[in-house]
Every structure is written in C-alpha cells, then in structure tokens.
Design an enzyme around this catalytic site. Structure first.
Site, PDB file in Angstrom:
ATOM      1  N   ASP A  56       0.587  -1.096   0.063  1.00 33.60           N
ATOM      2  CA  ASP A  56       0.012  -0.017  -0.354  1.00 33.60           C
ATOM      3  C   ASP A  56       1.239   1.509   0.176  1.00 33.60           C
ATOM      4  O   ASP A  56       1.939   1.743   0.971  1.00 33.60           O
ATOM      5  CB  ASP A  56      -1.047  -0.014   1.401  1.00 33.60           C
ATOM      6  CG  ASP A  56      -1.657   0.943   1.218  1.00 33.60           C
ATOM      7  OD1 ASP A  56      -2.311   1.804   0.161  1.00 33.60           O
ATOM      8  OD2 ASP A  56      -2.801   1.180   1.877  1.00 33.60           O
ATOM      9  N   ASP A  58      -2.799   2.222  -6.128  1.00 33.18           N
ATOM     10  CA  ASP A  58      -1.743   2.447  -5.508  1.00 33.18           C
ATOM     11  C   ASP A  58      -1.444   0.902  -4.434  1.00 33.18           C
ATOM     12  O   ASP A  58      -1.224   1.233  -2.913  1.00 33.18           O
ATOM     13  CB  ASP A  58      -2.023   3.906  -4.125  1.00 33.18           C
ATOM     14  CG  ASP A  58      -2.981   4.328  -3.095  1.00 33.18           C
ATOM     15  OD1 ASP A  58      -3.569   3.486  -3.538  1.00 33.18           O
ATOM     16  OD2 ASP A  58      -3.410   4.369  -2.402  1.00 33.18           O
ATOM     17  N   GLU A  59      -2.202   0.090  -4.225  1.00 27.01           N
ATOM     18  CA  GLU A  59      -2.700  -0.878  -3.566  1.00 27.01           C
ATOM     19  C   GLU A  59      -2.718  -1.875  -4.447  1.00 27.01           C
ATOM     20  O   GLU A  59      -3.385  -2.100  -5.015  1.00 27.01           O
ATOM     21  CB  GLU A  59      -2.839  -0.834  -2.554  1.00 27.01           C
ATOM     22  CG  GLU A  59      -4.931  -1.352  -2.750  1.00 27.01           C
ATOM     23  CD  GLU A  59      -4.934  -0.734  -1.089  1.00 27.01           C
ATOM     24  OE1 GLU A  59      -5.348  -1.464   0.010  1.00 27.01           O
ATOM     25  OE2 GLU A  59      -6.997  -0.068  -1.024  1.00 27.01           O
TER      26      GLU A  59
END
Length: 370
Positions: free
Chosen positions: A16, A111-112
C-alpha cells in the site's frame, strides 16, 4: 494456516503506497515537501479531499472530508488538483516492479495490490525478503515509500500493511495470527463499519477475542450472513486467492442510521455525506461510471434500488449528489422511514479526471426487491 491446493502455506504480500497522490506531488514539487497538502477539489465549491499528506493528517484531515472542512481544520492547508496521468504512470512502474517477482498480482487501486509469492520468479523463497526488495526498489527508483504487510492470507496481510504506516513493514506469521486477531479492535476489521462497530461495542464486543467467544450461529443471528465471515476471519481463515485479472465492477458507499430518517432534508444531508465518500473513492481509483444507483432500505427492511444511466462516464460530486437526490425524489420519500441509504457507480468508462460536463440525462428507473 492457509493452505494452497498442494498443501503449501500461501505467501501473500499486500503493498500500500503511503499517501500516494500527495507523495507524488511532494516528490515532483519541492515546494510542497514538508508541507500540509491535500489533493482534491477546491474548498470554494463542493470539493473533497482525495488524499492528504501526512503533515496534513496531523490536523485531522483525511480522505473523503470536504475541502471546506479541511481548510477549517488547518487554514494554511495547500490544495493541489489531481494529476491522474502522473499517478497512472507511477502506478504502472510500481506494477513493473511487482512483476519482477510474480505474475499473481491483484491490483485494488492505483496505489495498492496483493501479491502471491508462494512461488516467485527469482526463486528467493522468502516473502519477507521479497517485500523488502520491493520497498527498496520503490524508494530507489521512484523516490516514494510503500508499506508492506506479509502473511499467509489476504485479510491478515492487508491489516498488517496498515499497522506501521508510513514506510511500514509488518510480518504476521501463521503461529501469531489467532493471537493477533484476538487483540485487534473490532473497528480495525475490514468490513466492519462505524454503525456495526458501535453495535458490537454496545453488546460488549470490543476485540476479536470478544467476537471469538460467540458461535457462528450467534454471530449470524446478530449480524446476518456476514456473521460467518466474522467467525472465520477472527480465526485467521481467509481462503480467497489472489486474482490477477480482477476488475472493479462497481464502487460505492452506504450508511445505516442509528434512527430511521423521516424528513427529506435529513435524507439529503446523509446523501451528501455518502456522495462525498463515493467521490473521494472514485478519485482515488481514478474511475468514472455511466450508471449511478441509489439504494434504500426502509424500517421494515424492504429494500429497493433506483438507477440512472448516462451517455458518457461521470464522476463529479455535483452529478453524483444531484442524481441521488433525483432518484430519491422519484420514490416519494415524504413520511417514509428510511434506515439505510447507499450510492454506487458502475458501468465504468475510461479512467481520468472526473467530468465537469453539465448533465441532463433521461431517468432510467428500475425496482429490485431485497
């Protein structure tokens, strides 16, 4: 301990990125470094914070908060308009780093992502070492930081990645999972919202250990079908595989109210809160949708949905909120007792900045009983 079909314990990493949009802006603009910045809409209108830098979070500023409220909390806050092309390019390069180690990558957003490194391309054999190398590559090649959670299933890995942010690194091994889950506060369980957490606390259920004292049947009795999920997860059981081709089909938010809503103005106020949350998530995932759906559950638990489709993808807050109010109005909400409202976007179009086009589409209404 999670097992694969070959009776080998899975090795799952959840990566993350730390305050992703804000961190990219601080990397690319030296004048923002060390400053409290919020990526999102202007406080002059109905702007919403998509991501706040860690400097801003010290003042209580967070995602999905209205930009106006964020400015009240910290008047020196710097607002930055999102640059989705830049974020997508960074995300592409992050996934190239992931792909050096495994093809089993399940992106959850820009983003993860989950990575299954049970068998890795470089024959490293250690999920801990792979996570270290990924974090180092992201730092050295992209000048950004990421937090990593490592465990034997997705649920525990995701919780682990959130424990020591920013730049976190947490491994929860098979023998430690049950003890870890027992001490975890109920509000930290993914899938437990504020209303459910409050209900649990009123019942004297404050930690995973408290939940564990209840049988599966009791949990289902109190919380419905999701009770089975709680029963399994507090014991560290999560059989979900990493899905490399997983696509987001819909995105939304909903809220169950402590008291039934009977006044339209109160319904509108709650819709605005929900719409802000949906808008912030759309910005985070860089998505726009062609269909907006309103979900309503009444005091007698009757549930209906109404939806409206557009000829092009939309995702701005004004359109989401205005449409939700229109859909609500079409149900004749006066004097109704509403216990839950939800807004969902689906039928996603190409990603990019949210639309600022004026909208005047035709309503398309459908009922579903639940």
């Amino acid at each position: 301990m999670e097992q694969t079909e070959n009776n080998i314990a899975r090795k799952i990493i959840h990566i993350d990125m730390d305050a992703f949009y804000a961190s990219v802006e601080q990397r690319d603009h030296p004048e923002y470094r060390g400053k409290a910045i919020a990526v999102g809409g202007s406080p002059e209108g109905r702007g919403v914070v998509a991501t706040a830098s860690y400097e801003a979070r010290k003042y209580g500023i967070r995602s999905a908060m209205s930009s106006r409220r964020a400015l009240q909390l910290y008047p020196q806050l710097i607002f930055v308009r999102p640059r989705f092309d830049a974020y997508k390019e960074v995300s592409r390069r992050i996934r190239e780093i992931f792909a050096r180690y495994t093809d089993l990558i399940e992106p959850l957003s820009l983003d993860e992502a989950y990575l299954d490194v049970t068998e890795d391309k470089l024959n490293i054999g250690s999920a801990i070492e792979i996570a270290r190398q990924i974090k180092m590559a992201i730092r050295e090649e992209l000048q950004l930081t990421a937090s990593a959670g490592i465990s034997v299933n997705k649920f525990v890995a995701k919780i682990a990645s959130d424990l020591n942010k920013p730049d976190g690194f947490t491994f929860i091994g098979p023998s430690a999972i049950e003890a870890f889950m027992e001490q975890l506060p109920v509000e930290k369980f993914h899938g437990v919202g504020k209303v459910t957490a409050d209900k649990m606390k009123r019942m004297g259920l404050f930690t995973g250990g408290d939940l564990k004292k209840l049988s599966e049947q009791e949990l289902k009795q109190y919380f419905g079908k999701v009770g089975t999920f709680y029963y399994q997860i507090v014991r560290g059981i999560d059989h979900r595989a990493v899905q490399p081709h997983r696509e987001t089909k819909s995105l939304g938010a909903e809220d169950t109210f402590p008291h039934d809503l009977t006044v339209v103005e109160d319904m509108h106020a709650e819709l605005e809160k929900i719409a802000r949350t949906v808008y912030a998530r759309l910005e985070r995932y860089s998505l726009k949708g062609r269909t907006i759906t309103l979900k309503i559950k009444y005091s007698d638990f009757k549930q209906i949905t109404r939806n409206q489709s557009f000829p092009y993808p939309v995702g701005d807050l004004d359109t989401i909120l205005h449409t939700a109010k229109q859909l609500l109005a079409a149900t004749g909400p006066e004097d109704k007792q509403i216990r839950l409202l939800g807004i969902t976007l689906s039928n996603f179009g190409e990603a990019g900045p949210v639309s600022d086009k004026p909208v005047n589409p035709q309503l398309s209404l459908f009922d579903f009983e639940g």
